[in-house]
Write an enzyme that holds these catalytic residues in place. Sequence first.
Site, PDB file in Angstrom:
ATOM      1  N   ASP A  81      25.768  32.202  -2.869  1.00  0.00           N
ATOM      2  CA  ASP A  81      24.752  33.063  -2.292  1.00  0.00           C
ATOM      3  C   ASP A  81      24.855  34.401  -3.036  1.00  0.00           C
ATOM      4  OD1 ASP A  81      22.825  34.050  -0.496  1.00  0.00           O
ATOM      5  OD2 ASP A  81      24.405  34.893   0.766  1.00  0.00           O
ATOM      6  N   GLU A  98      23.190  44.388   0.593  1.00  0.00           N
ATOM      7  CA  GLU A  98      21.985  43.678   1.007  1.00  0.00           C
ATOM      8  C   GLU A  98      20.815  44.337   0.282  1.00  0.00           C
ATOM      9  OE1 GLU A  98      21.229  41.029   2.914  1.00  0.00           O
ATOM     10  OE2 GLU A  98      23.356  40.560   3.268  1.00  0.00           O
ATOM     11  N   LYS A 158      17.829  25.583   0.605  1.00  0.00           N
ATOM     12  CA  LYS A 158      19.112  25.777  -0.068  1.00  0.00           C
ATOM     13  C   LYS A 158      19.889  24.468  -0.151  1.00  0.00           C
ATOM     14  CE  LYS A 158      20.338  30.651   0.427  1.00  0.00           C
ATOM     15  NZ  LYS A 158      21.452  31.569   0.727  1.00  0.00           N
ATOM     16  N   ASP A 216      27.486  33.762   3.213  1.00  0.00           N
ATOM     17  CA  ASP A 216      27.956  34.649   4.281  1.00  0.00           C
ATOM     18  C   ASP A 216      27.112  34.613   5.550  1.00  0.00           C
ATOM     19  OD1 ASP A 216      25.747  36.085   2.929  1.00  0.00           O
ATOM     20  OD2 ASP A 216      26.293  37.685   4.318  1.00  0.00           O
ATOM     21  N   ASP A 237      23.282  38.044  -1.894  1.00  0.00           N
ATOM     22  CA  ASP A 237      23.476  39.252  -1.093  1.00  0.00           C
ATOM     23  C   ASP A 237      24.696  39.138  -0.185  1.00  0.00           C
ATOM     24  OD1 ASP A 237      20.392  40.890  -0.793  1.00  0.00           O
ATOM     25  OD2 ASP A 237      20.710  39.121  -2.027  1.00  0.00           O
ATOM     26  N   SER A 240      19.793  31.803  -3.556  1.00  0.00           N
ATOM     27  CA  SER A 240      19.679  33.002  -2.729  1.00  0.00           C
ATOM     28  C   SER A 240      18.382  33.034  -1.936  1.00  0.00           C
ATOM     29  CB  SER A 240      19.763  34.253  -3.629  1.00  0.00           C
ATOM     30  OG  SER A 240      19.501  35.417  -2.892  1.00  0.00           O
ATOM     31  N   GLY A 241      18.487  33.514  -0.696  1.00  0.00           N
ATOM     32  CA  GLY A 241      17.310  33.820   0.100  1.00  0.00           C
ATOM     33  C   GLY A 241      16.768  35.198  -0.236  1.00  0.00           C
TER      34      GLY A 241
END
Length: 402
Positions: A186, A195, A319, A342, A188, A274-275
């Site tokens: 991931d 973030e 994901k 996370d 951030d 990543s989102g």
Amino acid sequence: MDEKRDFVMVTVSGPDQPGITSAFSKILVDNQVEIVDIEQASLQDFLGLSFLLDMSGAKQSKDGVLKDLLFEASRLRLTLNFRLFSEKEMKARNNKNLFVLTYFGDTRALLEISNILAEENANIEMISNLTRHCASCVELTIDVNGVKNLSHLKERVLAKSHELNIDLALQKMEAYRKNKRLVFFDMDSTLVDMELIDEMAHRAGVFKEVSRITEKARRGDIDFEEALIQRVALLKGLKVEELERIRNKMKLSAGAEDLVETLKGLGYKLGLVSGGFDYFANFLKERLGLDFSFANQLEIKNGALTGKVLGKIVDNTYKAKIVNMVSSEEGVLLDQTVAIGDGANDVLMLGQAGLGIAYNAKEKLERAANMSLGRARLKNILYILGISEEEMGSWNVCDRPV
């Protein structure tokens, strides 16, 4: 099982020296005695050696074989003990359900963890130290065949790791033995210690509004996709120059660059899932030399954000699909993959991977993970992957207390 088979457990201890295993093996070969199981360890030049022997086809009597072994032990200044091994014990030996528990901590950690294992009826089969010069990283092989609720055991040891502020991993033996080859990060608050959408919101003057939507998503009032769309809409008009300033000041998590460099040098494939946003993820991919990057695409027109996201939203479900897709393309089994994240948006990705690592994460994510890892301790991942201190160079866990 054939009732005529005759099993004996032999244990040997004393000062270590070359030739001990050879000497005992010769006696067994000469007497046509087969070794069913064997285990040896040496700690500070003190030997512990165990043989499980099948005496059924021995040339001479069982007593005669044991007498020869006792004589050889005396000659080598070793202590030898033996006992009969029952049919029931043999069946239990063949029905073990083994897990590997690895933790980074001191003697207090061993006490607390072993207490939990005892209370949950998990038997410690083997203990070994993975670090050469300190006892910070310890590995326990445990048999959970007698454990009533494995999920409860996992919850307890992970909760204890938080209480003690240590890192801990629990993996099924079969998955542990498969060499990992593919790592998904991931971005951030994992590979990057910030973030990025918060930084964007600050520069757009909408931080409070974005934070309120983020909090709604955390409570479950709205899903990730809807939250992302609403937050990006608030960023409409943010100039590319501001994105560039954020990008150039991106702060990597402590140890991230060394971790990536070490894994790349050992031939691992690494990438981002990543989102967050492709503007930052693609930059990070080039900066660190990663193999792939997946993130949400921001629409940019006339040098500014339009407030829209293009294409498929990289949410929790997508994901997990990416982990499957990349693994298939690379010809890598899921058991050979690692995912590190996370947040709640990483739950399915971590559950899909052979080793799911919750990095400085909340309890919800840890339920899907095999490992709980504290902030700024990314280097401990290398020990979990079985990477030696020689392969790490000077970058090892003994550099500081954990």
